[in-house]
Design a protein around this motif. Structure first.
Motif, PDB file in Angstrom:
ATOM      1  N   ASP A   1      19.381  35.881  -7.128  1.00  0.00           N
ATOM      2  CA  ASP A   1      19.117  34.773  -6.205  1.00  0.00           C
ATOM      3  C   ASP A   1      20.297  33.803  -6.177  1.00  0.00           C
ATOM      4  O   ASP A   1      20.694  33.315  -5.109  1.00  0.00           O
ATOM      5  N   ALA A   2      20.867  33.527  -7.357  1.00  0.00           N
ATOM      6  CA  ALA A   2      21.983  32.581  -7.437  1.00  0.00           C
ATOM      7  C   ALA A   2      23.217  33.122  -6.726  1.00  0.00           C
ATOM      8  O   ALA A   2      23.929  32.383  -6.036  1.00  0.00           O
ATOM      9  N   LEU A   3      23.478  34.410  -6.882  1.00  0.00           N
ATOM     10  CA  LEU A   3      24.602  35.016  -6.169  1.00  0.00           C
ATOM     11  C   LEU A   3      24.416  34.868  -4.661  1.00  0.00           C
ATOM     12  O   LEU A   3      25.361  34.541  -3.927  1.00  0.00           O
ATOM     13  N   TYR A   4      23.207  35.116  -4.202  1.00  0.00           N
ATOM     14  CA  TYR A   4      22.910  34.998  -2.773  1.00  0.00           C
ATOM     15  C   TYR A   4      23.098  33.557  -2.299  1.00  0.00           C
ATOM     16  O   TYR A   4      23.725  33.297  -1.260  1.00  0.00           O
ATOM     17  N   GLU A   5      22.560  32.608  -3.058  1.00  0.00           N
ATOM     18  CA  GLU A   5      22.666  31.201  -2.660  1.00  0.00           C
ATOM     19  C   GLU A   5      24.114  30.751  -2.592  1.00  0.00           C
ATOM     20  O   GLU A   5      24.526  30.052  -1.655  1.00  0.00           O
TER      21      GLU A   5
END
Length: 266
Positions: A252-256
Motif C-alpha cells: 500500500d505504501a509503495l502505491y501511495e
C-alpha cells in the motif's frame, strides 16, 4: 572514501514519476520463494512484471521486456542456462539487467555460476554486505541469505566491483549505499521489520530493474529505487503490528508514494 551524496528530492520524484509514466516491463528470472511479492511490488510502484523462466522462451521474452532481473536464490543447472540466454540477449539489445547474487560465498557451485554472470557485465549488482564482500573475495559470505556484515563495511568492496565490472553496485542494509566507483550515495531510513518479510530484498532488485528501464543514469535510478523502498518501509511499519500486517502495508505504501502523492490515477 568518496564524499557521500544524498539523493535530491526532485531527482527522486522525477524518477518515481518516470516509472509510473513508462510502466516498464520487467522480465523477472527470480527465485521460487519470492515471485508473488516481486510481482506485487512492481505493480504497486507502477511497473509491469513477468516471470518467464524456461530456456525455450527466456531470450525471446527478454527482447520484449524493458529490463531483466537475474536472482540466483533457487538456481538450478537448467535455470542457469535459461538465465544465460536472457542475459546474452539483454546485452545484444542494450537493455539493463540487474544481478542479485543471493547467498554468494559459501556454495562453490553457486559462486562459479555467479562469476559467469559477472562476465556478462550486469548493469547493477544489488546485494547485502556479506554477498558484496564475497564477490570481492573478502568474505566467505553470510548466514544463508542473511548478511553478517554491516553495509558500511562493504563500501570499499562495492566501489572496487563497480570499477572492475563498469557497473553500479548497491549494498543494502540499515543504510543502503550505491556507487558507480566514482559517486557514492547513501540512502537512510527504512525499518528492520522488512527483514522479517520474505522477499523484500529480492523484490527490491526487481524495483531497481524497473527504475533502470526508464532512467539512463543507472546509479541515480538505483538510488531512487532504494529510497522508495525505504520510505515505504517506514510508512508500512507505522501502519502495521508485525510482519503479517507489514507485508500488505508495504505494498500500500509503495502505491501511495508512486501514485497518490504524484496525482496519478489508475
Amino acid at each position: 572514501m568518496q564524499n557521500i551524496l544524498h539523493l535530491d528530492p526532485l531527482d527522486f520524484q522525477n524518477a518515481v514519476e518516470a516509472v509510473v509514466a513508462g510502466r516498464p516491463l520487467v522480465h523477472c528470472m527470480t527465485n521460487d520463494v519470492v515471485q508473488e511479492i516481486t510481482a506485487d511490488v512492481l505493480l504497486a510502484a507502477g511497473a509491469s512484471p513477468a516471470m518467464v523462466i524456461t530456456r525455450e522462451e527466456s531470450a525471446d521474452f527478454c527482447r520484449l521486456a524493458d529490463a531483466l532481473l537475474i536472482n540466483v536464490g533457487t538456481l538450478t543447472p537448467e535455470r542457469f542456462q535459461a538465465m544465460v540466454l536472457a542475459v546474452q540477449t539483454a546485452g545484444q539489445c542494450n537493455k539493463p539487467w540487474v544481478l542479485d547474487p543471493v547467498a554468494a560465498g559459501p556454495l562453490p557451485w553457486r559462486n562459479a555460476r555467479i562469476e559467469e554472470f559477472l562476465t556478462f557485465r550486469p548493469s547493477v549488482i544489488r546485494a547485502n554486505a556479506s554477498e558484496i564482500l564475497a564477490l570481492a573475495g573478502l568474505s566467505k559470505g553470510g548466514h544463508g541469505v542473511d548478511s553478517l556484515d554491516d553495509s558500511a563495511d562493504a563500501i570499499e568492496a562495492a566501489c572496487a566491483l563497480a570499477q572492475q565490472f563498469e557497473c553500479t553496485v548497491a549494498v543494502t542494509g540499515q543504510t543502503d549505499f550505491v556507487t558507480d566507483g566514482k559517486r557514492l550515495y547513501a540512502i537512510e531510513g527504512g525499518h528492520k521489520m522488512a527483514t522479517l518479510v520474505v522477499g523484500t530484498g529480492c523484490s527490491l532488485s526487481a524495483l531497481v530493474a524497473a527504475f533502470c528501464a526508464v532512467l539512463s543514469d543507472r546509479t541515480l535510478a538505483t538510488a531512487a529505487a532504494l529510497q522508495l523502498a525505504k520510505k515505504a518501509q517506514e510508512r508500512a511499519r507505522a501502519a502495521s503490528r508485525g510482519p503479517g500486517s507489514f507485508h500488505p502495508a508495504y505494498l500500500d505504501a509503495l502505491y501511495e508514494l508512486s501514485f497518490a502523492e504524484h496525482r496519478h490515477d489508475r
